[in-house]
Every structure is written in structure tokens, then in C-alpha cells.
Design an enzyme around this catalytic site. Sequence first.
Site, mmCIF file in Angstrom:
data_model
loop_
_atom_site.group_PDB
_atom_site.id
_atom_site.type_symbol
_atom_site.label_atom_id
_atom_site.label_comp_id
_atom_site.label_asym_id
_atom_site.label_seq_id
_atom_site.Cartn_x
_atom_site.Cartn_y
_atom_site.Cartn_z
ATOM 1 N N SER A 38 44.294 24.796 47.420
ATOM 2 C CA SER A 38 43.045 24.689 47.600
ATOM 3 C C SER A 38 42.471 23.269 46.921
ATOM 4 O O SER A 38 43.189 23.145 45.810
ATOM 5 C CB SER A 38 42.218 25.720 46.831
ATOM 6 O OG SER A 38 40.944 25.288 46.584
ATOM 7 N N GLU A 85 40.338 22.894 44.875
ATOM 8 C CA GLU A 85 39.997 23.156 43.333
ATOM 9 C C GLU A 85 41.043 22.724 42.339
ATOM 10 O O GLU A 85 40.783 22.686 41.147
ATOM 11 C CB GLU A 85 39.735 24.711 43.328
ATOM 12 C CG GLU A 85 38.468 24.780 44.049
ATOM 13 C CD GLU A 85 37.111 24.549 43.393
ATOM 14 O OE1 GLU A 85 37.097 24.633 42.355
ATOM 15 O OE2 GLU A 85 36.126 24.311 44.415
ATOM 16 N N TYR A 98 40.575 30.475 39.024
ATOM 17 C CA TYR A 98 40.895 30.349 40.317
ATOM 18 C C TYR A 98 41.903 29.120 40.768
ATOM 19 O O TYR A 98 42.959 29.171 41.188
ATOM 20 C CB TYR A 98 39.719 30.417 41.233
ATOM 21 C CG TYR A 98 40.211 30.020 42.616
ATOM 22 C CD1 TYR A 98 40.601 30.894 43.716
ATOM 23 C CD2 TYR A 98 39.992 28.696 43.236
ATOM 24 C CE1 TYR A 98 40.858 30.766 45.010
ATOM 25 C CE2 TYR A 98 40.183 28.504 44.589
ATOM 26 C CZ TYR A 98 40.473 29.219 45.279
ATOM 27 O OH TYR A 98 41.025 28.917 46.660
#
Length: 323
Positions: free
Chosen positions: A125, A127, A150
Amino acid sequence: MKTALITGVTGQDGAYLSKKLLDEGYKVIGLTRSYNSINTKRLSFLGIFDSVEMKEVDLMDFTSVLKVIENFNPSVIYNLSAQSSVALSFEQPIGTVNYNIMSVLNILEVIRLVNPLIRFYQASSSEIFGNVITEFPITELTPHRPASPYAVSKSTAYWLTVNYRNSYGLYACSGILFNHESPMRSGNFFVKKVIDSAIEILRNKRSTLEVGNLEVKRDFGYSPDYMEAVYLMMQQPNNLVDDYVICSGRSISLKQLVDHVFNYLNIPLKKIIVKKELFRPNEIFDIYGDSSKAKKALGWVYDKDFFQVLESIIDQSIDISNK
Ligand code: NAP
């Protein structure tokens, strides 16, 4: 016939990737955490639930992972399963980090021990990059500064995948995907939540939409097209296995996005209420990437305008909610 094993098959990406692989002639085995609570709605919506063979597996249990991989001996494993919500990861940091790392390690270890020729895809991701201040656009070379449990879990899983590729010569790689949406997106993610709430306002089932920080900007794309890139990543010659950033290349603010949904449905913007309590503890303010590497090496094509994608998701969501 080649066999593909997909974890997280019941999620948004799992459904679109299953469809793609079935169309390409694969036998698709979908792993689910529980037969009793299989979420069939996405696979059924795409008309493929009966074409995917479902198998119940706890990816946290090494022996179960070993058995399922030995049993099906797939040519490729797509690991999409994860606690996938950034917001929830602040509330459930231990569960998120445990699951999102150990499930990956279990699969990589089994591949190494049982059949190192099995190809492995890890759903990574954007992120992982966290709060990027100057290094725009983000590429595969941008350093990781994960800003949530996460993101930490996805960064670790990314490096485990690199490590197994470099140490044991596995065809193991990560797709570093920026936000991607569809009518199949779960309602607890921002774009789908805004669309579903707007449709409810239109039908007088709610009066307002409460949101957090709308100044935040993200790079959004369309899930089925991103699954095309994921598929292409796994078709390369053995010596060209690599990690790829997959994105649209442009960030838009959540305010632009919400306003567009409300304007498209002719709902007054005063029904959008910003609440400080909904701001995240550690927010990434702006993020956009560059997928030149994927476009050049994989021949992946993506040139969609997200506002058009948004309108199509709104139309499809209205259709689904009418059924
Ligand atoms: P999703 O719709 O939330 O699907 C997640 C899948 O993982 C579901 O099949 C879910 O199973 C399963 N899962 C979640 N927690 C689990 C747990 N504790 N034990 C077992 N299974 C669990 O996610 P998505 O949007 O399809 O994303 C697919 C992958 O890409 C995820 O790894 C996500 O983190 C990553 N990713 C997504 C985006 C995006 O914008 N969509 C961007 C970058 C990376 P149930 O159906 O049983 O809940």
C-alpha cells in the site's frame, strides 16, 4: 490449467482479480477465514461465486497454510487478505500488526519449504510512505515512513517479500497500490461511505454526512484496472520479478471528492458536517505517485479521470441499492 490461490478473495480486489484470472483461464481457489461467515456479495455481483472454489483457512496457523498449499500446489498465490483499514488499525494495532505480518510470513515460509517455484504477490500500500514532505511524486525508491499501525504492518510485509526474493530466489513481489475504489468497496472506506451516505440523504434515510479532515489529499484510481496491473506483475520472466507503484499520478482533496458526489446528486453542500473528533491521530496530508515503471515494464495503461470514475461508482451504487 493453471491454479491461482487468492487470499482475501471476498474483498473488493479479490473479487475483481478472481474475475480477471477466471477470464484468463485459471482455476481459482479462494481462501476464506470462515465458511460460516463468507461474504459472497462481491463474487456474486460479478457472477463468479460458483466458479471460485472456496477453502476455509486460518492464515495465522502455519500448519493450515502448509496443508492448503501442499494440497492445491498453485502456480501463483495472490495475498490480498489483510486488516485493510488504516482507521481501524489505530483501534486494533496489535491484531492488525500480528495478522498483516504473520500471515505473509507463513505463506512465504511454506513456499520456500514446499515449492519455491510458486509465484507470490503481496498486496502492499502507498500508506507505507507515510508523510512525504518533498519527494513527490512517490516512486518505488521513496523511503518508507509509515504513519499508522496498518502502514507499519504493510511496510514490514513488503520487506519480508523483498527478503525472500533476494535470499531464496523466489518470484515474490509487491504491488504498492494507491487508493483504488469501485462499487464493491466496503462501506467503511471514505469514498464508498460518502457515496452510500449521499444516496441515503437523497432517500431521506439520513439528514447529514459527518466527516473528518477534508483538506487531506489522496491519489485515487479504479480497482478493476489496478487488478489488471497486479495480474501483469505476475506474468513477467523469472529474472524480471520486481515491485511496482500503481497509481493515477494525481491527488485530489477529500473536499473536492465529497463536493463532487453531493453536486452530482444535487444535494446541498451544507449537509456535509466536518467534525474534529473524526480527525485521525496521525494523518498523511498529501500523497500521489508515479507509475511510469509499471507502464514501461508491464505495458500497463491507465489514464482515467477519477471524477468520471466517481460518477460511474455512484450510478452503479444506486443500481445495486435498488435491487
Ligand atoms: P477489503 O475489501 O477490505 O478485503 C480484505 C479481505 O481480507 C477480505 O477478504 C477479508 O475477509 C480479509 N480479511 C480481513 N481481515 C482478515 C482477518 N483478520 N483474517 C482473515 N481474513 C481477513 O480490501 P481490498 O480493498 O480488497 O484490498 C485488498 C488488499 O489490498 C488488502 O491487503 C489491502 O490492505 C490492500 N490495499 C488496498 C488498497 C485499496 O485502496 N483498496 C490500497 C492499497 C492496498 P472477510 O470478507 O472475511 O472480511
